[in-house]
Scaffold this motif. Structure first.
Motif, PDB file in Angstrom:
ATOM      1  N   PHE A 195       4.197   1.471   6.791  1.00 32.74           N
ATOM      2  CA  PHE A 195       3.502   2.355   7.269  1.00 32.74           C
ATOM      3  C   PHE A 195       2.661   2.154   8.439  1.00 32.74           C
ATOM      4  O   PHE A 195       1.845   1.090   8.082  1.00 32.74           O
ATOM      5  CB  PHE A 195       2.884   3.320   6.158  1.00 32.74           C
ATOM      6  N   PRO A 240       1.747  11.784   3.965  1.00 30.50           N
ATOM      7  CA  PRO A 240       2.729  10.625   3.600  1.00 30.50           C
ATOM      8  C   PRO A 240       2.199   9.974   2.268  1.00 30.50           C
ATOM      9  O   PRO A 240       0.979  10.070   1.978  1.00 30.50           O
ATOM     10  CB  PRO A 240       2.391   9.324   4.870  1.00 30.50           C
ATOM     11  N   GLN A 295       7.800  14.629  -3.963  1.00 33.94           N
ATOM     12  CA  GLN A 295       7.839  13.971  -2.850  1.00 33.94           C
ATOM     13  C   GLN A 295       9.319  14.048  -2.237  1.00 33.94           C
ATOM     14  O   GLN A 295      10.095  13.954  -2.988  1.00 33.94           O
ATOM     15  CB  GLN A 295       7.240  12.560  -2.782  1.00 33.94           C
ATOM     16  N   THR A 300      -3.543  10.509   3.220  1.00 32.71           N
ATOM     17  CA  THR A 300      -2.401  10.050   2.530  1.00 32.71           C
ATOM     18  C   THR A 300      -2.319  10.321   0.985  1.00 32.71           C
ATOM     19  O   THR A 300      -3.379  10.558   0.590  1.00 32.71           O
ATOM     20  CB  THR A 300      -1.965   8.507   2.699  1.00 32.71           C
ATOM     21  N   PRO A 359      10.812  11.081   4.000  1.00 34.64           N
ATOM     22  CA  PRO A 359      10.317  11.427   5.470  1.00 34.64           C
ATOM     23  C   PRO A 359      11.325  11.061   6.456  1.00 34.64           C
ATOM     24  O   PRO A 359      12.502  10.372   6.201  1.00 34.64           O
ATOM     25  CB  PRO A 359       9.271  10.420   5.296  1.00 34.64           C
ATOM     26  N   ASN A 370      11.688   8.628   9.426  1.00 31.19           N
ATOM     27  CA  ASN A 370      11.026   7.498   9.971  1.00 31.19           C
ATOM     28  C   ASN A 370      11.448   6.939  11.392  1.00 31.19           C
ATOM     29  O   ASN A 370      12.421   7.175  11.440  1.00 31.19           O
ATOM     30  CB  ASN A 370      10.892   6.307   8.968  1.00 31.19           C
ATOM     31  N   ILE A 402       5.736   2.720   2.834  1.00 32.83           N
ATOM     32  CA  ILE A 402       6.123   4.262   2.742  1.00 32.83           C
ATOM     33  C   ILE A 402       6.864   4.686   1.833  1.00 32.83           C
ATOM     34  O   ILE A 402       7.995   4.431   1.683  1.00 32.83           O
ATOM     35  CB  ILE A 402       6.471   4.780   4.263  1.00 32.83           C
ATOM     36  N   ILE A 410       1.332   8.263  12.211  1.00 32.58           N
ATOM     37  CA  ILE A 410       2.102   9.338  12.314  1.00 32.58           C
ATOM     38  C   ILE A 410       2.315   9.917  13.502  1.00 32.58           C
ATOM     39  O   ILE A 410       1.248   9.828  14.230  1.00 32.58           O
ATOM     40  CB  ILE A 410       1.623  10.621  11.281  1.00 32.58           C
ATOM     41  N   TRP A 416       6.964  11.650   1.352  1.00 31.14           N
ATOM     42  CA  TRP A 416       6.135  12.508   2.000  1.00 31.14           C
ATOM     43  C   TRP A 416       5.946  14.001   1.013  1.00 31.14           C
ATOM     44  O   TRP A 416       7.112  14.429   0.599  1.00 31.14           O
ATOM     45  CB  TRP A 416       6.216  12.797   3.416  1.00 31.14           C
ATOM     46  N   ILE A 429       7.046   9.820  10.665  1.00 27.51           N
ATOM     47  CA  ILE A 429       6.330   8.837   9.991  1.00 27.51           C
ATOM     48  C   ILE A 429       6.964   7.587  11.097  1.00 27.51           C
ATOM     49  O   ILE A 429       7.941   7.089  11.085  1.00 27.51           O
ATOM     50  CB  ILE A 429       6.813   8.531   8.571  1.00 27.51           C
TER      51      ILE A 429
END
Length: 220
Positions: free
Chosen positions: A128, A187, A92, A164, A95, A97, A201, A131, A204, A120
């Motif tokens: 979270f 995510p 991963q 997700t 992300p 955010n 979160i 999106i 991603w 995100i």
């Protein structure tokens, strides 16, 4: 994608072809109709993928029996086997955010500044919330002069209406979800013990993550 060398030519395997190999590995012998059902597509859609994999020796097929792993995979395809054991938490990314109070105007700027295909959205607890994609922003701004000041919370796709992943899911499951839902990234969340609270979160997984990973494995 993964790269297979065949008689001096490098052939790239798509994510769907990799997924077919994993399904055959798990369920063999398995028919083409069963594979189509597993992937949620029609049998004709898979015809060219299956033909290529048989040609490469990755799969073998017997009439009225089905598909099973071919000699090429069994003898020399450790990279794919290693790939299939990987978890989402190993691949991963970080992300981009944004707070749910951010304006659509600032979200558009962030999208381009970060060169991201998805943003995100997090709430005031930094959890979270949803999106935002370029398509969402385009829909709200076209022909709407006042759209720039609207907060992203008004136009985002809200959790839990978002596909997700969790950190312990397999990378193959991530590929399956990316393909099945036709999205560019997913995510990665850690659900809270309190069901009423939004998840944390964690990261991603994007299509570019997967392509880079396969390139690294294929050349290792």
């Amino acid at each position: 994608m993964s790269h297979i060398r065949k008689e001096g030519t490098i052939i790239q395997l798509s994510s769907r072809q990799l997924e077919l190999i994993e399904l055959v590995k798990k369920h063999s012998p398995v028919t083409g109709d069963q594979l189509a059902e597993y992937l949620g597509v029609s049998r004709p859609t898979l015809r060219s993928d299956l033909s290529l994999l048989v040609m490469l020796g990755m799969l073998d097929a017997k009439p009225k029996v089905g598909y099973f792993l071919g000699n090429t995979f069994r003898e020399s395809h450790e990279p794919l086997q290693r790939f299939s054991r990987m978890k989402v938490k190993e691949v991963q990314g970080v992300p981009v955010n944004i707070p749910d109070t951010l304006s659509v105007h600032d979200a558009v700027i962030t999208l381009f500044m970060e060169n991201a295909n998805t943003l995100i959205v997090v709430n005031e607890e930094k959890r979270f919330a949803g999106i935002i994609t370029p398509k969402d922003l385009l829909k709200i701004t076209l022909g709407n002069s006042g759209a720039a000041t609207i907060p992203v919370s008004m136009v985002m796709t809200r959790y839990p209406n978002v596909v997700t992943l969790t950190p312990d899911e397999s990378v193959m499951e991530a590929i399956s979800k990316l393909s099945q839902h036709q999205v560019d990234c997913l995510p990665v969340i850690v659900p809270d013990e309190e069901p009423s609270r939004n998840p944390i979160i964690s990261g991603w997984v994007s299509k570019s993550n997967i392509v880079s990973l396969m390139a690294d494995i294929a050349t290792a």
